[in-house]
Design an enzyme around this catalytic site. Structure first.
Site, PDB file in Angstrom:
ATOM      1  N   GLU A  69       0.816  -1.213   0.000  1.00  0.00           N
ATOM      2  CA  GLU A  69       0.000   0.000   0.000  1.00  0.00           C
ATOM      3  C   GLU A  69       0.850   1.265   0.000  1.00  0.00           C
ATOM      4  OE1 GLU A  69      -2.942   0.179  -0.727  1.00  0.00           O
ATOM      5  OE2 GLU A  69      -3.487  -1.924  -0.544  1.00  0.00           O
ATOM      6  N   TYR A 152      -6.140   6.729   3.868  1.00  0.00           N
ATOM      7  CA  TYR A 152      -6.311   5.676   2.873  1.00  0.00           C
ATOM      8  C   TYR A 152      -5.580   4.392   3.277  1.00  0.00           C
ATOM      9  CZ  TYR A 152      -5.284   2.516  -0.767  1.00  0.00           C
ATOM     10  OH  TYR A 152      -5.126   1.338  -1.427  1.00  0.00           O
ATOM     11  N   ASP A 170      -9.845   5.642  -2.181  1.00  0.00           N
ATOM     12  CA  ASP A 170      -8.673   6.125  -2.907  1.00  0.00           C
ATOM     13  C   ASP A 170      -9.148   6.859  -4.159  1.00  0.00           C
ATOM     14  OD1 ASP A 170      -9.517   4.094  -4.596  1.00  0.00           O
ATOM     15  OD2 ASP A 170      -7.480   3.694  -5.263  1.00  0.00           O
TER      16      ASP A 170
END
Length: 330
Positions: A69, A152, A170
């Site tokens: 991520e 996020y 996102d």
DNA sequence: CAGACGTGGGC
DNA sequence: TGCCCAAGTCT
């Protein structure tokens, strides 16, 4: 197929500005029947079309998910994949990374861009060793407290690594919802409260569906509901999409200023850091000087800012290296 | 909250 | 060519 148009709100509705109104509108638009159709279509599409990405393997650890991520922040999947594999092979746990020099993390980051992410990931690993017994924490507040982990990424790790029913928002999700629900060609320049509320309202009730929902919507945005040239004929919800039903009107909202690049500090910092990444040997001041036009104060300013950021370590005698890296040349 | 922060690829 | 875009975060 049900008569979808009959239940659609008029496409001429002005955009709601009140958060409550927006959620109410979205909920009305997404009546139980519509909503379950939307969910089923997108989840079925994902089951068929999802890319086979290594961090989606069920055996991937929360650490692997977190690393992916962070690497994926503002960076395309194609460039992340090989670096992620090398990184996980070298540092399979937070403790492994924490035991290396931060400069090694910056070096291994390679050309992914925004190298402060590597530094923050290293700092996050250290924090996890100190505060969480070397594990990635599972709660939102704990995740948010880690360096480089914002709204996020915390939500993504919560949902993808721990299977929590957490809304993930996102740029892909924002665009898909802006079009499918909002009827607008693109999302606003920055995340609004309305969008977060909407994402929560659209989260499937069913826990199993909710687990996959976030990544499925993201995938739809990444593969079909593209920013520049959407592939609407391939979209599983084209007949439900408010933007499509409105005739795909052009975006009218505020525009985001394009980032400049040539001659910026970012470019200068990138040149300097690329030189330091390329060698384990400390780089002399004169070699740094050769990287940028002479008598340009920008070079020294950027070198100073890199040091201030912790991306570069100054050594005695006017030499520089990535922080903590050992000189392996002898 | 607007702006800084890397890098490469597509059109 | 030059601008836009890519799973954001931080100040």
């Amino acid at each position: 197929m049900t008569d979808l148009k009959a239940t659609d709100p008029p496409v001429t509705d002005p955009p709601a500005t009140d958060p409550q109104a927006t959620v109410a509108k979205a909920t009305a638009h997404a009546s139980p029947g519509r909503l379950s159709t939307l969910h089923r279509r997108i989840l079925d599409w994902y089951a068929l079309e999802a890319r086979d990405l290594p961090w989606r393997d069920p055996g991937t650890s929360p650490w692997g998910v977190l690393v992916s991520e962070v690497m994926l922040q503002q960076t395309p999947v194609r460039r992340v994949e090989p670096v992620w594999r090398q990184w996980m092979s070298r540092w399979p746990t937070p403790a492994a990374l924490a035991s290396s020099a931060s400069g090694d993390a910056v070096q291994a980051w390679g050309r992914l861009g925004y190298p402060r992410r590597a530094l923050r990931l290293h700092a996050a690993a250290t924090a996890m060793v100190e505060r969480h017994n070397g594990d990635v924490p599972g709660t939102l507040p704990e995740l948010l407290a880690l360096p480089g982990v914002g709204a996020y990424t915390a939500a993504a790790v919560s949902a993808f690594a721990f299977g929590q029913r957490t809304a993930v928002v996102d740029t892909n999700v924002r665009r898909v919802f802006a079009r499918a629900v909002g009827g607008s060609g693109q999302a606003a320049p920055s995340l609004t409260r309305d969008e977060t509320n909407l994402a929560v309202a659209l989260l499937p009730e069913d826990h199993v569906e909710a687990r996959t929902w976030g990544v499925a919507v993201m995938e739809l945005g990444a593969l079909v509901c593209l920013a520049r040239s959407p592939r609407c004929p391939d979209c599983p919800v084209r007949d439900l999409c408010a933007w499509q039903l409105a005739g795909r009107p052009a975006y009218e909202g505020p525009v985001r200023r394009a980032q400049s690049w040539h001659g910026t500090d970012r470019q200068c910092r990138g040149v300097i850091l690329a030189a330091l990444r390329a060698t384990t040997e400390p780089v002399a001041q004169c070699d740094v000087d050769a990287l940028w036009p002479a008598d340009d104060p920008q070079r020294d300013r950027c070198l100073d800012s890199l040091v201030a950021d912790g991306l570069v370590e100054p050594l005695p005698g006017g030499r520089f290296r990535l922080p903590g890296r050992q000189d392996l040349t002898n």
